[in-house]
Motif scaffolding. Structure first.
Motif, PDB file in Angstrom:
ATOM      1  N   CYS A   1     -13.227  22.361  18.480  1.00  0.00           N
ATOM      2  CA  CYS A   1     -14.277  23.123  17.799  1.00  0.00           C
ATOM      3  C   CYS A   1     -15.328  23.578  18.795  1.00  0.00           C
ATOM      4  CB  CYS A   1     -14.905  22.291  16.677  1.00  0.00           C
ATOM      5  SG  CYS A   1     -15.806  20.835  17.232  1.00  0.00           S
ATOM      6  N   ILE A   2     -15.440  22.857  19.908  1.00  0.00           N
ATOM      7  CA  ILE A   2     -16.299  23.237  21.026  1.00  0.00           C
ATOM      8  C   ILE A   2     -15.398  23.298  22.249  1.00  0.00           C
ATOM      9  CG2 ILE A   2     -18.308  22.617  22.427  1.00  0.00           C
ATOM     10  CD1 ILE A   2     -19.311  20.981  19.986  1.00  0.00           C
ATOM     11  N   GLU A   3     -15.093  24.474  22.720  1.00  0.00           N
ATOM     12  CA  GLU A   3     -14.097  24.595  23.779  1.00  0.00           C
ATOM     13  C   GLU A   3     -14.684  24.352  25.157  1.00  0.00           C
ATOM     14  OE1 GLU A   3     -10.851  27.667  25.789  1.00  0.00           O
ATOM     15  OE2 GLU A   3     -12.051  28.333  24.070  1.00  0.00           O
ATOM     16  N   TYR A   4     -13.932  23.632  25.974  1.00  0.00           N
ATOM     17  CA  TYR A   4     -14.213  23.459  27.394  1.00  0.00           C
ATOM     18  C   TYR A   4     -13.033  24.041  28.154  1.00  0.00           C
ATOM     19  CZ  TYR A   4     -17.936  20.273  25.975  1.00  0.00           C
ATOM     20  OH  TYR A   4     -19.073  19.741  25.403  1.00  0.00           O
ATOM     21  N   GLU A   5     -13.324  25.017  29.012  1.00  0.00           N
ATOM     22  CA  GLU A   5     -12.243  25.721  29.692  1.00  0.00           C
ATOM     23  C   GLU A   5     -11.374  24.780  30.522  1.00  0.00           C
ATOM     24  OE1 GLU A   5     -13.714  28.992  31.934  1.00  0.00           O
ATOM     25  OE2 GLU A   5     -14.448  30.094  30.174  1.00  0.00           O
ATOM     26  N   GLU A   6     -12.004  23.763  31.134  1.00  0.00           N
ATOM     27  CA  GLU A   6     -11.217  22.852  31.957  1.00  0.00           C
ATOM     28  C   GLU A   6     -10.275  22.003  31.099  1.00  0.00           C
ATOM     29  OE1 GLU A   6     -15.380  20.845  31.672  1.00  0.00           O
ATOM     30  OE2 GLU A   6     -14.489  22.853  31.576  1.00  0.00           O
ATOM     31  N   ASP A   7     -10.669  21.699  29.871  1.00  0.00           N
ATOM     32  CA  ASP A   7      -9.783  20.956  28.975  1.00  0.00           C
ATOM     33  C   ASP A   7      -8.586  21.807  28.567  1.00  0.00           C
ATOM     34  OD1 ASP A   7     -11.787  19.131  29.205  1.00  0.00           O
ATOM     35  OD2 ASP A   7     -12.258  19.001  27.073  1.00  0.00           O
TER      36      ASP A   7
ATOM     37  N   GLN B   1     -17.993  21.405  14.021  1.00  0.00           N
ATOM     38  CA  GLN B   1     -16.697  20.751  13.858  1.00  0.00           C
ATOM     39  C   GLN B   1     -16.181  20.888  12.435  1.00  0.00           C
ATOM     40  OE1 GLN B   1     -16.549  16.428  13.614  1.00  0.00           O
ATOM     41  NE2 GLN B   1     -14.926  16.396  15.162  1.00  0.00           N
ATOM     42  N   LEU B   2     -17.040  20.656  11.446  1.00  0.00           N
ATOM     43  CA  LEU B   2     -16.607  20.710  10.047  1.00  0.00           C
ATOM     44  C   LEU B   2     -16.181  22.113   9.648  1.00  0.00           C
ATOM     45  CD1 LEU B   2     -19.256  18.377   8.366  1.00  0.00           C
ATOM     46  CD2 LEU B   2     -16.916  17.825   9.052  1.00  0.00           C
ATOM     47  N   ILE B   3     -16.872  23.119  10.148  1.00  0.00           N
ATOM     48  CA  ILE B   3     -16.491  24.504   9.841  1.00  0.00           C
ATOM     49  C   ILE B   3     -15.134  24.835  10.477  1.00  0.00           C
ATOM     50  CG2 ILE B   3     -17.086  26.926  10.268  1.00  0.00           C
ATOM     51  CD1 ILE B   3     -20.042  26.098   9.974  1.00  0.00           C
ATOM     52  N   HIS B   4     -14.925  24.359  11.697  1.00  0.00           N
ATOM     53  CA  HIS B   4     -13.634  24.610  12.346  1.00  0.00           C
ATOM     54  C   HIS B   4     -12.509  23.896  11.599  1.00  0.00           C
ATOM     55  CE1 HIS B   4     -11.001  25.754  15.657  1.00  0.00           C
ATOM     56  NE2 HIS B   4     -10.455  24.553  15.545  1.00  0.00           N
ATOM     57  N   ARG B   5     -12.787  22.730  11.065  1.00  0.00           N
ATOM     58  CA  ARG B   5     -11.766  22.037  10.289  1.00  0.00           C
ATOM     59  C   ARG B   5     -11.375  22.819   9.042  1.00  0.00           C
ATOM     60  NH1 ARG B   5     -13.829  15.756  10.107  1.00  0.00           N
ATOM     61  NH2 ARG B   5     -13.214  15.141  12.233  1.00  0.00           N
TER      62      ARG B   5
ATOM     63  N   HIS C   1      -7.720  14.255  14.066  1.00  0.00           N
ATOM     64  CA  HIS C   1      -9.074  14.763  13.880  1.00  0.00           C
ATOM     65  C   HIS C   1     -10.035  13.731  14.445  1.00  0.00           C
ATOM     66  CE1 HIS C   1      -7.656  18.045  11.379  1.00  0.00           C
ATOM     67  NE2 HIS C   1      -6.950  17.186  10.678  1.00  0.00           N
ATOM     68  N   MET C   2     -10.903  14.166  15.348  1.00  0.00           N
ATOM     69  CA  MET C   2     -11.689  13.246  16.151  1.00  0.00           C
ATOM     70  C   MET C   2     -13.091  13.009  15.568  1.00  0.00           C
ATOM     71  SD  MET C   2      -9.151  13.128  18.127  1.00  0.00           S
ATOM     72  CE  MET C   2      -9.774  11.938  19.316  1.00  0.00           C
ATOM     73  N   GLN C   3     -13.658  11.848  15.896  1.00  0.00           N
ATOM     74  CA  GLN C   3     -15.036  11.569  15.513  1.00  0.00           C
ATOM     75  C   GLN C   3     -16.003  12.456  16.300  1.00  0.00           C
ATOM     76  OE1 GLN C   3     -15.979   9.812  13.048  1.00  0.00           O
ATOM     77  NE2 GLN C   3     -14.878   7.877  12.837  1.00  0.00           N
TER      78      GLN C   3
ATOM     79  N   ALA D   1     -14.575  16.192  21.445  1.00  0.00           N
ATOM     80  CA  ALA D   1     -13.169  15.861  21.670  1.00  0.00           C
ATOM     81  C   ALA D   1     -12.312  16.754  20.779  1.00  0.00           C
ATOM     82  CB  ALA D   1     -12.916  14.387  21.357  1.00  0.00           C
ATOM     83  N   PRO D   2     -11.290  17.388  21.317  1.00  0.00           N
ATOM     84  CA  PRO D   2     -10.532  18.362  20.530  1.00  0.00           C
ATOM     85  C   PRO D   2      -9.582  17.722  19.528  1.00  0.00           C
ATOM     86  CG  PRO D   2      -9.542  18.105  22.685  1.00  0.00           C
ATOM     87  CD  PRO D   2     -10.805  17.282  22.700  1.00  0.00           C
ATOM     88  N   ALA D   3      -9.441  18.363  18.390  1.00  0.00           N
ATOM     89  CA  ALA D   3      -8.353  18.018  17.477  1.00  0.00           C
ATOM     90  C   ALA D   3      -7.041  18.494  18.099  1.00  0.00           C
ATOM     91  CB  ALA D   3      -8.566  18.665  16.118  1.00  0.00           C
ATOM     92  N   VAL D   4      -5.933  17.936  17.631  1.00  0.00           N
ATOM     93  CA  VAL D   4      -4.649  18.292  18.229  1.00  0.00           C
ATOM     94  C   VAL D   4      -3.541  18.143  17.200  1.00  0.00           C
ATOM     95  CG1 VAL D   4      -4.004  15.981  19.053  1.00  0.00           C
ATOM     96  CG2 VAL D   4      -3.282  18.004  20.361  1.00  0.00           C
ATOM     97  N   HIS D   5      -2.495  18.922  17.409  1.00  0.00           N
ATOM     98  CA  HIS D   5      -1.298  18.873  16.561  1.00  0.00           C
ATOM     99  C   HIS D   5      -0.076  18.816  17.475  1.00  0.00           C
ATOM    100  CE1 HIS D   5       2.123  21.517  15.400  1.00  0.00           C
ATOM    101  NE2 HIS D   5       2.178  20.689  14.380  1.00  0.00           N
TER     102      HIS D   5
END
Length: 316
Positions: free
Chosen positions: A175-181, A274-278, A142-144, A148-152
């Motif tokens: 939580c904020i998507e970037y298509e290139e990512d 971000q917090l809502i997505h978490r 979980h990122m600051q 930056a995306p969270a990951v599993h």
């Protein structure tokens, strides 16, 4: 949703020489456990390097984060040793708000509920002989920075006297998507799977889309990745190599995204998103995740099992 189950081949149902399976797989079990530990070491070093290299941008003035490492243990019903592992957690870093990288190696006998569940999945002989061994690596970050995306990520091997299989994968949870990512994450995984056969990536991608879906929200928890379970082609070496490359894909798939986003400014609105997505992520892990259920049901260290939960989350 597209079903993509990869159940244990029926021919394994006919293996009834439990003693032979126990003796012949000692080396394979050790190789798998050693690999998961090696992968853990690589990831911990890479994540601490990200902390060291974050010298400008948001939160760069705080001390670089470091992993707190502790041993975990599991006991059988009679109090005897039943394995354990290593829990490594970083909290409040420059880049990572919370990240855990756990490895475990556990063994013993399955309880009635676990036996019935595995019998329903097609595991041969499990109701008559409930001995098991399992080892794996499990990671959640979980990122600051909300950009930056969270990951599993997790990979694992499971063994019983009558069968063995591999499972795991990784998925991206921005939580904020970037298509290139998203494109980079998937392309890197595909590049690591394609040498094992062109069919693997589309199959495991479809499986991830199915598995990391939240029915009560009618949506995926992230942008997908790859996933497999109960994977046994009959060739242990090939299946282990595939599992290793699922693990090897993780750092090149994820670290460049963190490098790109870690210095990006954020707003209060971004942090709220971000917090809502978490909250969505926590719902999935507590209600649906198979690894969470298995870990708690078999008596593994609860803190290690629930390491995946974010430090802060929010619900509307």
């Amino acid at each position: 949703m597209v079903a993509a189950r990869c159940l244990i081949p029926l021919r394994l149902r006919h293996i009834d020489r439990a003693t032979q399976m126990t003796e012949s797989f000692a080396a394979e079990k050790q190789r798998a456990a050693d690999w998961f530990r090696e992968l853990r070491n690589q990831i911990v070093a890479a994540f601490e390097a990200l902390e060291d290299n974050h010298t400008s941008g948001p939160l760069s003035d705080r001390p670089a984060g470091r992993f707190d490492v502790s041993n975990t243990s599991r006991q059988s019903d009679d109090g005897s040793d039943a394995g354990g592992g290593l829990m490594s957690v970083m909290r409040g870093g420059r880049v990572f708000e919370k990240v855990g990288v756990n490895v475990s190696e556990v063994y013993g006998t399955l309880g009635d509920a676990a036996q019935k569940s595995m019998a329903a999945r097609g595991v041969p002989g499990i109701e008559d002989d409930p001995r098991f061994w399992a080892s794996g690596i499990s990671l959640v970050a979980h990122m600051q920075n909300p950009h930056a995306p969270a990951v599993h990520m997790n990979t694992r091997m499971f063994w019983t006297p009558h069968a063995w299989w591999f499972g795991g994968g990784s998925d991206l949870n921005p939580c904020i998507e970037y298509e290139e990512d998203t494109a980079h994450f998937h392309a890197t995984q595909k590049a690591h799977l394609d040498p094992h056969g062109d069919a693997h990536y589309p199959k495991l991608k479809a499986w991830a889309d199915e598995y990391f879906y939240i029915p009560h929200r009618h949506r995926a928890r992230g942008v997908g990745g790859i996933f497999m379970d109960d994977h046994n082609s009959g060739d242990w070496q090939a299946d282990f190599a595939l599992t290793q490359d699922i693990g090897r894909a993780f750092l090149p798939a994820f670290v460049p995204l963190v490098e790109k986003r870690r210095t990006q400014p954020w707003t209060d609105e971004d942090k709220n998103t971000q917090l809502i997505h978490r909250g969505l992520y926590a719902e999935y892990n507590l209600v649906y995740d198979r690894g969470t259920k298995f870990g708690l049901a078999t008596g593994h260290d609860a803190d290690a099992v629930l390491m995946s939960l974010p430090p802060l989350a929010k619900w509307i």
